[in-house]
Structure formats: structure tokens, C-alpha cells
Design a protein around this motif. Structure first.
Motif, short mmCIF file in Angstrom:
data_model
loop_
_atom_site.label_atom_id
_atom_site.label_comp_id
_atom_site.label_asym_id
_atom_site.label_seq_id
_atom_site.Cartn_x
_atom_site.Cartn_y
_atom_site.Cartn_z
N ILE A 254 2.05 9.38 5.07
CA ILE A 254 0.75 8.74 4.96
C ILE A 254 0.09 8.82 6.32
CG2 ILE A 254 -0.48 6.59 4.45
CD1 ILE A 254 1.95 5.79 2.73
N VAL B 168 0.84 -1.20 0.00
CA VAL B 168 0.00 0.00 0.00
C VAL B 168 0.87 1.25 0.00
CG1 VAL B 168 -1.68 1.32 1.34
CG2 VAL B 168 -1.94 -1.14 1.12
N THR B 169 1.94 1.23 0.80
CA THR B 169 2.85 2.37 0.85
C THR B 169 3.44 2.64 -0.52
OG1 THR B 169 3.42 1.97 3.15
CG2 THR B 169 4.99 3.24 1.86
N GLY B 170 3.91 1.58 -1.18
CA GLY B 170 4.49 1.74 -2.50
C GLY B 170 3.49 2.31 -3.50
N LEU B 171 2.27 1.79 -3.46
CA LEU B 171 1.24 2.27 -4.38
C LEU B 171 0.94 3.74 -4.13
CD1 LEU B 171 -1.16 -0.78 -4.18
CD2 LEU B 171 0.03 -0.03 -6.23
N LEU B 172 0.79 4.11 -2.86
CA LEU B 172 0.48 5.51 -2.54
C LEU B 172 1.64 6.41 -2.94
CD1 LEU B 172 -1.29 5.06 0.91
CD2 LEU B 172 -2.35 5.74 -1.24
N ALA B 173 2.85 5.90 -2.79
CA ALA B 173 4.01 6.71 -3.16
C ALA B 173 3.99 7.00 -4.66
CB ALA B 173 5.30 6.00 -2.77
N VAL B 174 3.76 5.96 -5.46
CA VAL B 174 3.71 6.18 -6.91
C VAL B 174 2.58 7.13 -7.25
CG1 VAL B 174 3.36 5.12 -9.16
CG2 VAL B 174 4.68 3.92 -7.44
N ALA B 175 1.41 6.85 -6.70
CA ALA B 175 0.24 7.69 -7.00
C ALA B 175 0.52 9.14 -6.65
CB ALA B 175 -0.98 7.18 -6.24
N ALA B 176 1.11 9.36 -5.48
CA ALA B 176 1.38 10.73 -5.04
C ALA B 176 2.34 11.43 -6.00
CB ALA B 176 1.97 10.73 -3.63
N ILE C 173 -1.43 1.14 -11.59
CA ILE C 173 -0.03 0.85 -11.29
C ILE C 173 0.22 -0.65 -11.31
CG2 ILE C 173 1.77 1.06 -9.53
CD1 ILE C 173 0.20 3.47 -8.44
N PHE D 78 -6.66 9.48 -1.57
CA PHE D 78 -6.67 8.48 -2.64
C PHE D 78 -7.53 7.32 -2.20
CE2 PHE D 78 -3.64 9.85 -5.80
CZ PHE D 78 -2.85 10.76 -5.13
N LEU E 236 10.59 3.36 -8.69
CA LEU E 236 10.15 3.97 -7.43
C LEU E 236 11.18 3.68 -6.36
CD1 LEU E 236 7.89 5.19 -5.53
CD2 LEU E 236 7.22 2.82 -5.12
N ILE F 127 -5.25 6.27 -11.33
CA ILE F 127 -3.86 5.90 -11.58
C ILE F 127 -3.78 4.38 -11.53
CG2 ILE F 127 -1.47 6.21 -10.85
CD1 ILE F 127 -3.75 8.40 -9.10
N LEU G 263 7.20 11.67 1.81
CA LEU G 263 5.80 11.27 1.82
C LEU G 263 5.34 11.00 3.23
CD1 LEU G 263 3.24 10.25 0.25
CD2 LEU G 263 4.26 7.98 0.34
N MET H 19 3.08 -3.13 -10.05
CA MET H 19 4.34 -3.31 -9.36
C MET H 19 4.26 -4.57 -8.52
SD MET H 19 4.11 -0.14 -6.63
CE MET H 19 5.19 -0.69 -5.34
#
Lengths: 495, 535, 166
Positions: free
Chosen positions: C27, A462-470, C67, C5, C47, C65, C25, C69
Motif C-alpha cells: 500500500i 484500512v489495510t484489511g479492507l484494501l487487502a480484501v479489495a485487492a 466488505i 481504490f 482474509l 466492493i 500487498l 469485517m
């Protein structure tokens, strides 16, 4: 295959999507011209772009266009097609269509109308197979004596499977484990049979618990030569729709394998079968019973091609051109293990809801022993107008374990952005301990619903996805870029 | 630039004593600010909830960019007035970042007396807008006020810098091209109606926001007309019929989102250019300030030790180090910005006054902002000093301070007395921002001195009539004066009256000044220009 | 106000802040730390989260978006605060389309019961020799038509009443 001449130059493909692309591939290899019919919604698909000639057809719905025999035969004539390949689904098992094609002087690349009719009627087919001494599940056919139908069914004993005789693809079928529920099941199956197939006749047969779906590929030429090209296991299913197929079946001993394959060839021979077909069996508890015969090329044919090295579509075309089969049974051998996973436009995580969207990015794995049969292209819109299958990912490796690992890697490498697919679910099934052990049966997915629903995303993901999205979303990026360096450096401070 | 070498012994008894004392003062400041910011009777918070209103600080939090600082000004305004029942004077003012832009946030605190405007509230708002004008900072008003506190109208209505000045300031900001956004989250009645009306943009929240020159009860009394709040001045009417309201918001959060989006439209013009390099933390730990500031306010300390804990890398380029040594002058950097520092190491003499006036001009010509660190009892007095012109030299210093065009910032570190307050850029000399430290004192002269002078005068008065006062009688006269002076020269009294922009924990000074300086650079720096220096 | 999001029906709030050499970042109720994304070719990039890099394929379609990955494809939707907060229901539940000027009805484009989205043309009117399309300001269901073809009306007259859709 040695260069051969054909009595026709152009073949019309009366189908769409990945199978149309597949057929074009073999046509190219054989130096034949590929023509295709297409509905407006398929105008941007790769099959239409690859074909030498594309003929537009129309219908009240897109599906109805591909079911319009008249339009299609007219199209074949117009483009000067000497042969027609019906693919699978649509009109491929419609005897009337096969006749109309033949009547137009066009070679139908498939079995005879008679074979289609025989095997299309489940009851006739069953009787035929039984009459020729091949194993069928104990059953009760309503037609033979309607008043005693339920009593005969009861005498088979539970568990029972109630099926519409005109049916296929799992529709209308019901499992009965408690005789008290038999009459209700019969009533429902009858009404569904009427609704889906226009035929309310039923038959009931023994249901094998934890059955495994084993099918055998057969080929027959016009000279009576019938061969089998080994079996395929298709037990990973949902609502009787196949999801993963493999060959060889991990359930069969070499002896059982031989018995089942020879039985299939025998059935095809007895029916004087021509062209490609598949005989389906139910296997369980050391017994196997004839289920049905599909008088067409099947979706999962690639796994057979991977282990035998035979191009089944090319063989189909050759047979339709009245060529004899270029090999006999002893010439056919199988190497290694092949697995096919079907990529669907659906969301297993959300109850297998059909999905749609524009394919914004498409990339398939490219490596040794991986083959992807795809009918979609980047930029195309996936709609719910048709069956949701997008592509097939097929792998080949020396052993089953190697094939499973390769298949998992392959589906993980499939990049399809813009329309949700079942790719992650395929990886989960392939990685599941039950599948890896080879202990699968047709109820396996139903018994393991968490494979479909998936586990909640791990926080790291989830962190990775949010990072890309952001980082790729403009408003977020712009807001970050707007903050002055001093204040960003000081951060969340209050005096 | 050389690093200051600190001569402070952090293990000495004196250091430890000071440290304990100043940490206590800092803790006290934190507690009092916390109370002023958050301590509210439950019934007031309950009322807000019933009205579907957010607490003012939650509104501000939602308005600001997350992860950015908020420099609150005059948190403790009113803490010595109105029986301390109007914390913060029912206003929250500060500099924050909204959509990447530095803005002044001015918010009515409806949890305090319904957000009513007391005299000090008006003073705080006028000050907020003065800051906006001087520094060309856009303003976001969060309006939610019950209106003027009528019993005290004589103290906030008629005079030049009373309530009318709010609307005048708003008009001037608009004339200057500095935008304002008003978010109407409660009633804007009578004068208060002009806040959104004079803002370039305004947003009204459905259901709770309203704008009218007179509310329903006054309208009924005036003309007999019966009309509901909504019909008279609600969001729907003003945004679709009268055009007084620009944006209709369905909730407070929606209104704040709109406000952020509006601020994101504001043009960003290049800021005044001041020499700037990458920032660097001081080499000495700022918390050592607690140990350096003497517990006894009469004890002298070396201001260089303070500078060493404020400046980048503790580096300081001292100007005229051997001359006028009671005023330390020099260049340093604050979060990378170059500044000129003037700091007191004793009373001001002619030489220090001249040095200061000269240094101010150097900085002004060099476009270097000025930081005044005050610890000043005043100018030297006596016959020799007068003959050498201490009065006209002090005047030159004041002339330089008053004329300097670069932004000035003042921190009262300890004492601030008499003309020293003026020469070191006190409030009257328009520092863009002025802060104090908790133990600081400010008055015309020290309490002891004042009490002595006044007692003396009284005694002499009575002596003319032949009366002589005994010790206890003298004490009886002196004590109340001492008490009053002490009370009204404390940092808490000064900040209550808005004589400054807030008390800072010494360790917060660096960040506060950096934010203030950055804000100040939104206004162009005029060319240097002075009156006549009496030579 | 944090950015929002939607990932698989779950709302995540975050803030991206600039740092000297990249971004940070945060969260809400989650991880915080330095992040970077280097786009290598269209839709493909690397990333970096707290020093660890991985390959990513992505495609942006409006607010969505997509993605790919770690062998999986997921989609997130950026929730525009103005849009999300504006559609919060009040006690009202009704929404009317008014005539911006006096005129006559040229054509009615909807009937009661029709579900419409913001921007759907409801009525075409004619005034001062100009034809204007009156559109729905938000999603909803047509409840009532107050005029019919050929009717004349004044400025601010209510032409169509809609109720909030679901």
C-alpha cells in the motif's frame, strides 16, 4: 394462546416492509389467511412473497398507493378479507379510513375512529388528558385565545416547545430558549404545520431540558378491560426520530414506573380505548407530562413482547374479533431487559444522507435472545421511495449491561452488502459511555455529534479492507498473476 | 552438483585491499550513473514543467509494473563524447515488465538537448531494436525528441547501421510479429515521425504530442503555408482525420495507462524451454566479489571464486577439470535456469581452446545457454604452440562461438584483449547481452604492449635514416600512446561507444544476467549448426 | 502505475505482487506484507494479513466492493485508470457529436440543458436506409442542437455540442 375461532378467515394487511412480515407471522400462528396490498416497487419484498394473497395497487408515487383508502378497501373486499390491519404510519391513524373499512363490513384492527380522532388532534387530546386529572406540561393553546397566545406562552417561561397541533413525528416543532426568538419560531412552526399537515394551529408547552421520552404500551378490549404492558424508553432520537428503544427505562424507580404506567392505563381507560395504543410522556427532573397518544401499534413494540412474552399483534387481532383480553393486569409481568436498534438505509457518517442500492448479501445474527424483524430480502433493491427503515434488531438479556453487550454484538453481526446502513453507528451509540450509563435524553445524540460522524478508520482496518479489495478485484488479481515469477522475486531492483 | 569450496581468505590483507578498491569503483559507477540519469540543469527541468511534460524516468516508472526490476542498458552511453553534455546519449533503454510482459522500453530523454538524436543516440536506439529482434521482445517507445542533431548528420544519417536502421528494425519487428507501441509525448518530426508510424500501435498526447514530416517553420519555408503545430500534426487531427494516430490521450498519465492496456493485449507465447528448477541464493556472499577481483589488473585470480558468488547454491559441475585448465568450463544454475559457463584462468592454449569448442557444442546440443566470463589476454604464442596448431584451434573455438544457437551472455570481468575477446564471445559474436565490470579493459592488446610495439616501430623507422632516439624522446613517443590506450580501453570508454550493454556493479551481475536470460528465452532456440572446424 | 481504490472519498494506491506461495500487498504510504484470501463459500472468506486470519463477507457489484469485517460494513470502489485519467478536463470543455456519414435527422432525443451520460442517445439519423443512434461519448450537458428533424447533413457535420458536466 388457546386456539380460538375468528369471525373472519382472511386479514388484509394495508402496509409493507417489516411490519407486514411481522403481522403475517402472527396471522400464521393463529391459522388465519394473510392478504397484502403492494405497489410495484415492493413486488420483490418478503412480505409479498410470504402473503397468501397479494393484491397490486398503484399510485402517482409508491407512497400515495399505500395512502389510497379507496383502492385498499376495494382490495380488501376483492380478496374477501374480514379484517384489516393498518400497521403503523400510512393510514393507521386516519379516522376516515377506519370508518371506511368499518362501513365496508371489515373489522379494523385498531381503535375506534373516535379514539383516533380524539388523540389525533394534539390540542383536543391534551385538553382531554388534563381534564381527566392527568399531568400535562404547562402550555398555551393558541385556539383558546389567539390574541393572548404569545403572552400566555411567555408566562410559562423558557424553555418552550412550539408545536403544530395537527403534527406528529417531530415535524414543525421548535425549541425556544430565548423569548426574543419566540415570534419567529411561531411563524416558522405555523408555516410548516400548514405545509406538512394542512393545519397551521399551534400550541406551546414547557420544554423539559434533557427530557427523556418514556412511553407505555396499553391494550384495551371491547369489554372495558384496559391493561398496560409496562414502559419503553425511546430517548435515543435524532430529529425526533427514534433510533434505539429499551425496556425497562433505566431512569425510573419502581415507584415512578408504576405511577407512569398506571397513568397511561388510566388515560386509555378514560378514553374507552380499544385495541393497542401507546401513551407517550416526557420525563425529566422527577416530573412527567403527557405528550401524546399513538392510536396504533408502534415500531418498537417488540421490546415489550420480549420482556412480557405477549404477542401484541395476536392480541390486536383477538380484540378486533371481539374477544376479551385473556389476561388482567396482575397476570402481566416483565423479565429481564430488552433493547431494539433500528437499522436504516442512511449514512450517519455523511450527515445521515439517505442511501440506496441492491441488497447483494443479507445475513442476520441467529442466536438465543436475538430477534430481527426485517422487511427486506437478498436481491431486493432499496430505494428512497419509502421511509428508510430496513429492519429492527431486538435483543433480550437478564440485565441491561448484558443486553447492551448483546445488542452491540448483534448489530456487528448484521451483514447487509450493497446498500449502506447505520449499523456501525448503532454499535457506536450502544457502546458509548453515556448510553451504557443509562444517562440518556432526547438531546443526547445532538450533543455528541462524533458518535454519528464516527472516528476515522484505524489504519489496521484500512489495510484489511484494501487487502480484501485487492484480492477480489479481477484487474488487480490478474495484473499480479501476470508478473513472471523471476521478476516478482527480484522485486523493485535497478542496476 | 557439487558446491564450489572457496579458497578465498576474506580476512587476508589482499582481500581487504581489493575490497576497498572495488567498493570505491562501484561507488564511482553509482555516482556517474546517478549523474547521467538525474543531474540536469534546472532550466531544462523547468522547461519540461512549463511544457507540462513529465521527466523521462517518471514516465518509465508509471509505465512499468510496480515492484518489478528494470534492467537499464548503456546508462553511460556518450559519457566520453560530446564533452559529456549528452548523458545517456539522451536516451533511456532497458528491459522492464509492463502488464506482466517483458518489454524493451526505449525513451527519448527530452531533458537532454530536447531529446535530440546524436550519433550515439542513434546507435543506442538501433542497439535497443536489435535486442528486441534477437530476443523477440515487444517494444514501448516513449517519443519526445527534437529530432536529429544536424551538425553531426554525417555520423548518423547515411550508413547502413545509422538512423535508417531504426526504421528498418521497426519494420522487421513488425514482420516478425513482435508488437511495438509508440507513445508520442512530444514532437515526432521528420525521421522521428516514422517511429510511431511504424509501430503497430501508437498513442498521441493532447497538446504536447505531434507527428509531422516537417514542422511549421520548415513547411512555411518549403511551400509558404502557415499552419499551427496542432493543425499540422496534433493529437486530434491524427486520431480522427488522418488515422496515423490510434489513441487520443488527454494527458501523459492517460497515455501511459493506455499503453499498459495495449501491452496487456499482447499474446504471450511459450518461451524457449531451458532446464529450470527453483532458484537458490549463492552459498557465498556476492559482496565478496569486491575482495576477490584484484586491484592490480595484471594479477591472476581463480574464476571459480567468481562463479561461486554468481551461481545458485554456489554449485558448479565442472567439465574436463583436468584438461585445458586455463579455461574453466562447467554447468551451473542462475536463478534456477541451467547455464554453461566458460571462464578464463589464464591465456588460451590449444587444449583450452579445444575444450571450449567442445563444451560449447555440448551446451548447444543440450539447449543450455552460455555465459562467458572474460579475463583474457589472448592465445599463447610461440613456435611450439604454432606447430601444435594454436591458430587453427583458436579458429575452432571462434567457429563454435559464432555458430552456437543457444543464447550467449558475456561479462568482461577484467581484461579482454586480442583474439581472446573474440574466442570468448565478444560483441561481434552476438551475445544477446554483454556487460562489463568497472575495472575492465578492452583493446587489441595491452597498453604497455601496444606502446612498446609502436615505439619500437617508430624507433626502427628513424634508425633507417640514421637517427637514434634518446630515452626522453622514446618516452615522449610512448607516453601519449599509453595515455590514449588507457583512456580508450577503459570500461567507461567502451560503454560510451556502446561496445557493450552497460557497466555493472559486480554484485548486480546475478540479477542482471537472470533478467537478461529470461528476456532472451522469448526467442526460439534454433537447432545447432556450425561451419567447418579446421581439424 | 498503481491500482487505485476509493474508500470513503479517500484514494488509496496499492500494488499486488505474486510470491512463491501467495501474494504480497504493497500500500503506497502504508503497510506492505504477505496477504491471502481463501473464499470458503460465495461471498464469504477468510482474509490472512501477515499471518493473522479473520472472517470476511463480501459482494462485488461492478467496480464497487462491499466488505463486512470486524463488525462493520465498508465499500470501496476500484478506480479504472483509463476512465479516471480520460475524464481529466482540458482547456477545451466542449465536446461535439459529429455525423459519421451523410444523412438526415430522424429524431432529436435531447434538448439544450439536458444532462447526459456517456452513451445517452442524442440524435437518431437515417442514411443509406439504415437508422443509426448517435450517442454522447462522455458525460456532459447539451449546449446546442445544430440540426432539427428532417435536416440533411454531410459527413463530419457537427450535430450536437455538449459542454462538460460536473
Amino acid at each position: 394462546m388457546a386456539a380460538i375461532s375468528f369471525p373472519f378467515e382472511t386479514v388484509l394487511i394495508a402496509n409493507r416492509g417489516e411490519i407486514a412480515v411481522r403481522i403475517i407471522g402472527s396471522l400464521r400462528k393463529l391459522g388465519l389467511r394473510a392478504a397484502i396490498v403492494y405497489h410495484e416497487v415492493d413486488a420483490a419484498t418478503p412480505a409479498v412473497a410470504l402473503a397468501d394473497v397479494a393484491f397490486k395497487i398503484s399510485g402517482r408515487t409508491p407512497v400515495s398507493a399505500y395512502l389510497d383508502a379507496e383502492q385498499i378497501v376495494t382490495a380488501a373486499r376483492t380478496v374477501g378479507a374480514g379484517a384489516l390491519h393498518p400497521g403503523y404510519g400510512f393510514l393507521s391513524e386516519n379516522a376516515g379510513f377506519a370508518r371506511a373499512v368499518a362501513a365496508a363490513g371489515i373489522a379494523f384492527i385498531g381503535p375506534s375512529p373516535e379514539a383516533i380522532e380524539l388523540m389525533g388532534d394534539k390540542i383536543r387530546a391534551r385538553n382531554f388528558v388534563e381534564g381527566n386529572g392527568f399531568p400535562v406540561a404547562p402550555s398555551a393553546i393558541e385556539e383558546s385565545d389567539p390574541p393572548t397566545f404569545l403572552a400566555r406562552a411567555r408566562s410559562i417561561g423558557v424553555p418552550l416547545l412550539v408545536k403544530p397541533s395537527a403534527g406528529g413525528g417531530g415535524k414543525g416543532m421548535r425549541i425556544v430558549r430565548d423569548l426574543d426568538l419566540l415570534e419567529d419560531a411561531v411563524a416558522q412552526a405555523r408555516s410548516e404545520g400548514q405545509r406538512y399537515f394542512g393545519d397551521g394551529r399551534l400550541y406551546i408547552e414547557r420544554y423539559v431540558e434533557k427530557p427523556r421520552h418514556i412511553e407505555v404500551q396499553v391494550l384495551g378490549d371491547a369489554f372495558g378491560n384496559v391493561v398496560h404492558l409496562f414502559e419503553r424508553e425511546c430517548s435515543v432520537q435524532r430529529r425526533f426520530q427514534k433510533i434505539i428503544e429499551e425496556t425497562p427505562s433505566p431512569a425510573l424507580s419502581p415507584q415512578m414506573r408504576q405511577r407512569i404506567c398506571e397513568t397511561a392505563a388510566g388515560i386509555a381507560r378514560a378514553a374507552g380505548y380499544r385495541n393497542a395504543g401507546t401513551v407517550e410522556f416526557i420525563f425529566g427532573g422527577g416530573e412527567f407530562y403527557f405528550l401524546e397518544m399513538n392510536t396504533r401499534l408502534q415500531v418498537e413494540h417488540p421490546v415489550t413482547e420480549m420482556i412480557t412474552g405477549v404477542d401484541l399483534v395476536a392480541e390486536q387481532i383477538a380484540i378486533a374479533a371481539n374477544r376479551p383480553l385473556s389476561f388482567r393486569q396482575p397476570d402481566i409481568s416483565a423479565q429481564g431487559h430488552a433493547i431494539e436498534a433500528r437499522l436504516y438505509a442512511e449514512s450517519p457518517e455523511r450527515g445521515f444522507l439517505p442511501t440506496s442500492g441492491k441488497v447483494l448479501m443479507l445475513d442476520y445474527p441467529h442466536e438465543q435472545g436475538v430477534r430481527v424483524d426485517s422487511g427486506i430480502a437478498q436481491g431486493q433493491s432499496i430505494t428512497t421511495a419509502f421511509d428508510p427503515m430496513l429492519a429492527k434488531v431486538i435483543v433480550h438479556a437478564p440485565t441491561r449491561d448484558a443486553a447492551v453487550a448483546k445488542a452491540i454484538r448483534a448489530v456487528q453481526k448484521v451483514v447487509l452488502l450493497g446498500c449502506e446502513t447505520n449499523a456501525a453507528f448503532l454499535a457506536r451509540v450502544l457502546g458509548d459511555a453515556g448510553f451504557r450509563s443509562g444517562e440518556v435524553h432526547t438531546g443526547y445524540l445532538d450533543e455528541n455529534p462524533t458518535i454519528a460522524s464516527g472516528i476515522d478508520g484505524d489504519p489496521d482496518e484500512v489495510t484489511g479492507l484494501l487487502a480484501v479489495a485487492a484480492l477480489v478485484t479481477r484487474p488487480v488479481r490478474d495484473a499480479a498473476d501476470a508478473v513472471p515469477a523471476l521478476h516478482a522475486a527480484i522485486g523493485d531492483w535497478r542496476n | 552438483m557439487q558446491r564450489i569450496v572457496s579458497l578465498t581468505d576474506t580476512r587476508a590483507q589482499e582481500f581487504r585491499t581489493n575490497d576497498v578498491h572495488n567498493r570505491l569503483l562501484a561507488a564511482e559507477l553509482r555516482e556517474r550513473q546517478q549523474a547521467a540519469r538525474f543531474a540536469r540543469p534546472e532550466r531544462d527541468l523547468e522547461r519540461l514543467r512549463r511544457q507540462n511534460k513529465m521527466f523521462v524516468r517518471d514516465r518509465i516508472q508509471a509505465l512499468l509494473d510496480p515492484g518489478t526490476p528494470f534492467l537499464e542498458l548503456s546508462t553511460l552511453a556518450g559519457n566520453k563524447a560530446y564533452d559529456n553534455e549528452v548523458p545517456g546519449a539522451a536516451q533511456v533503454v532497458g528491459i522492464g515488465i509492463v502488464s506482466g510482459r517483458e518489454v524493451i522500453v526505449h525513451a527519448d530523454d527530452a531533458s537532454v538537448k530536447g531529446g535530440a538524436w546524436y550519433p550515439l543516440s542513434v546507435k543506442k536506439i538501433v542497439r535497443a531494436l536489435d535486442v528486441a529482434i534477437e530476443n523477440r521482445l515487444p517494444v514501448v517507445h516513449l517519443c519526445d525528441s527534437a529530432g536529429g542533431f544536424l551538425p553531426l548528420q554525417a555520423e548518423f544519417f547515411a550508413d547502413r547501421y545509422y538512423a535508417g536502421r531504426i526504421f528498418r528494425n521497426q519494420s522487421i519487428l513488425s514482420k516478425m510479429g513482435v508488437p511495438q507501441v509508440a507513445v508520442v509525448m512530444g514532437h515526432c518530426t521528420a525521421g522521428g515521425a516514422y517511429v510511431p508510424a511504424l509501430s503497430d500501435y501508437n498513442i498521441i498526447v493532447r497538446g504536447t504530442g505531434a507527428i509531422f514530416l516537417a514542422g511549421p517553420p520548415l513547411v512555411k519555408a518549403a511551400t509558404g503555408e502557415e499552419v499551427s503545430v496542432e493543425e499540422l500534426g496534433g493529437a486530434d487531427m491524427h486520431t480522427s482525420v488522418s488515422g496515423t494516430g490510434d489513441y487520443f490521450a488527454s494527458s501523459e498519465m492517460h497515455a501511459l495507462a493506455i499503453a499498459r492496456d495495449i501491452v496487456a493485449r499482447f499474446n504471450r507465447i511459450p518461451k524457449a524451454a531451458v532446464d529450470h528448477v527453483a532458484p537458490e541464493q549463492p552459498a557465498y556472499d556476492p559482496s565478496e566479489l569486491y575482495g576477490i577481483i584484484p586491484k592490480d589488473p595484471r594479477v591472476q585470480f581463480d574464476m571459480r571464486e567468481i562463479v561461486a558468488r554468481l551461481a545458485d547454491g554456489s554449485r558448479f559441475h565442472e567439465y574436463q577439470p583436468r584438461y585445458g585448465q586455463t579455461l574453466v568450463c562447467g554447468f551451473a544454475r542462475l536463478h534456477g535456469y541451467q547455464i554453461g559457463i566458460l571462464a578464463n584462468n589464464g591465456v588460451l592454449f590449444s587444449d583450452s581452446a579445444l575444450k571450449g569448442a567442445h563444451f560449447i557444442q555440448l551446451c548447444d546440443k543440450n539447449r543450455t545457454p552460455l555465459l562467458f566470463l572474460q579475463n583474457i589476454t589472448g592465445f599463447m604464442v610461440g613456435r611450439d604452440y604454432e606447430r601444435r596448431g594454436i591458430t587453427k584451434d583458436g579458429a575452432k573455438l571462434i567457429m563454435a562461438v559464432a555458430g552456437a544457437a543457444v543464447p550467449k551472455f558475456t561479462v568482461v570481468c577484467n581484461g579482454s584483449y586480442g583474439a581472446g575477446t573474440y574466442g570468448m564471445s565478444g560483441r561481434a559474436f552476438d551475445p544477446r547481452f554483454m556487460f562489463t565490470w568497472p575495472q575492465s579493459q578492452i583493446s587489441v592488446m595491452g597498453a604497455e604492449q601496444a606502446a612498446g610495439v609502436l615505439t619500437d616501430i617508430k624507433a626502427k623507422q628513424l634508425a633507417r635514416n640514421g637517427e637514434r632516439l634518446s630515452e626522453p624522446q622514446l618516452a615522449a613517443i610512448r607516453e601519449p600512446i599509453l595515455e590514449d590506450y588507457r583512456e580508450r580501453s577503459s570500461a567507461y570508454y567502451a560503454t560510451s561507444e556502446l561496445w557493450d550493454d552497460g557497466i555493472l556493479d559486480p554484485v548486480d551481475t546475478r540479477n542482471a544476467l537472470a533478467i537478461a536470460l529470461s528476456a532472451a528465452l522469448n526467442a526460439p532456440i534454433e537447432a545447432p549448426h556450425y561451419g567447418v572446424f579446421r581439424m | 502505475m498503481f491500482h487505485k481504490f476509493d474508500l470513503g472519498g479517500v484514494m488509496h494506491e496499492l500494488w499486488l505482487a505474486p510470491t512463491v506461495n501467495g501474494y504480497y500487498l504493497r500500500i503506497l504510504d502504508g503497510w506492505s506484507g504477505p496477504v491471502a484470501f481463501a473464499e470458503e463459500s460465495t461471498g464469504r472468506g477468510s482474509l490472512t494479513v501477515a499471518g493473522t486470519s479473520e472472517a470476511v463477507a463480501f459482494a462485488v457489484d461492478g467496480d464497487v466492493i462491499h466488505i463486512h469485517m470486524r463488525g462493520r460494513t465498508r465499500s470501496l470502489r476500484y478506480v479504472d485508470p483509463l476512465r479516471a485519467l480520460a475524464s481529466v478536463d482540458g482547456d477545451d470543455g466542449h465536446n461535439v457529436a459529429r455525423a459519421p456519414m451523410p444523412g438526415t435527422v430522424v429524431a432529436l432525443k435531447v434538448v439544450p440543458g439536458d444532462a447526459v451520460t456517456a452513451g445517452t442517445v442524442l440524435v437518431v439519423i437515417e442514411s443509406m436506409k439504415l437508422e443509426t443512434q448517435i450517442r454522447a461519448s462522455q458525460d456532459g450537458i447539451v449546449e446546442r442542437l445544430h440540426v432539427k428533424d428532417g435536416d440533411s447533413f454531410d459527413r463530419d457535420a457537427i450535430l450536437v455540442t455538449l459542454s462538460q458536466g460536473n
